[in-house]
Design a protein around this motif. Structure first.
Motif: not given
Length: 310
Positions: A222-228
């Motif tokens: 998901e996008r938060p995991e991508q950013a992290a």
């Protein structure tokens, strides 16, 4: 153009990739409509059944074609790529009748089991893909004109330079980051790409690495995991594709703040606080859409966790 507005506002690309654990890409030459699975030369009834079968499975369907004017062929390529770190694979098959796609167990494909794709009894008889990393350039102008005006020339330029593994694809999301592309086998998406970036991303994938320039994230998360994950890569200089994993932690009191743990194969771990905010000024998320404030996922704190005792 939505891409021009995004560039002018310098909207970050990290944490914007479409989510999919498995990509299922079906060759379909000729024109594509805005909803390509049901508005192309593929039978729309078949397209609807495939969309329904894929719902909730983690499989993202797309149509692909070679750059330039192409004609229908007696057989078509089908590519399936599972992109979860440490569990990935890419298989290819050739089919004569698109109805054969209905034999696929998309729930199994989304979970990483390729049996229905590779099996010969009721499957497609797929085999491991051994070519150059795939570079799929979003080029469906009926979905968004930026993908036609910016994506199709990029795909054509790569093809004219004899770059292997190049396909046009119907939809990768994030039209405002055009030209956008997906690189397989690892499932990293890129935005505001040019030919040099596309070839660099392909070379990196061929050596098991990730190019960080223009990277939107790995679609398996998901996008938060991508950013992290991308933040950890930027902080540590880690380029190897398969050594990092990311998972969301239980939510706290603030619904806009997500905590994500990123783990390295060598035992190191980090906790990232990822804040969801509205990005800058109002702008269309795609050409012709109403003005909006796209979500932005920003790592506001990254903490290295202490090594586990023992």
């Amino acid at each position: 153009m939505c891409a021009n507005a995004s560039r002018v506002l310098d909207e970050p690309v990290a944490g914007t990739a479409a989510t999919a654990r498995t990509w299922l890409l079906v060759e379909q030459p000729g024109p594509w409509g805005a909803k390509a699975l049901t508005s192309s030369r593929l039978d729309p009834g078949l397209g609807r059944r495939l969309e329904e079968a894929a719902r909730g499975t983690g499989v993202r369907l797309g149509l692909i074609r070679r750059p330039g004017r192409t004609e229908p062929a007696t057989t078509r390529r089908v590519l399936a790529a599972h992109v979860v770190p440490g569990q990935g694979w890419v298989h290819e098959a050739r089919i004569e009748d698109p109805e054969q796609l209905l034999s696929l167990n998309l729930k199994e494909l989304g979970g990483g089991t390729a049996a229905s794709f590779t099996g010969r009894a009721g499957g497609l008889g797929g085999t491991p893909y051994t070519g150059a990393p795939l570079v799929c350039v979003c080029a469906n102008g009926k979905r968004d004109r930026c993908c036609a005006l910016l994506g199709r020339p990029l795909a054509a330029e790569l093809s004219a330079a004899d770059t292997e593994g190049v396909w046009e694809v119907t939809h990768l999301g994030g039209h405002r980051f055009s030209p956008t592309l997906l690189v397989l086998p690892y499932g990293y998406a890129y935005g505001r790409a040019d030919a040099a970036l596309a070839r660099a991303a392909q070379r990196a994938a061929a050596s098991g690495r990730v190019l960080l320039d223009g990277c939107r994230g790995r679609s398996s998360w998901e996008r938060p995991e991508q950013a992290a994950e991308l933040t950890v890569r930027a902080e540590t200089g880690e380029e190897r594709a398969e050594v990092l994993t990311a998972c969301g932690l239980p939510p706290g009191e603030d619904p806009a703040l997500r905590r994500v743990r990123v783990a390295h194969a060598d035992g190191r771990r980090w906790t990232a606080d990822v804040l969801r905010t509205a990005t800058g000024e109002a702008r269309p998320e795609s050409c012709g859409a109403a003005l909006g404030l796209p979500a932005r996922f920003e790592v506001v704190r990254l903490t290295a966790e202490a090594p586990a005792a023992g």
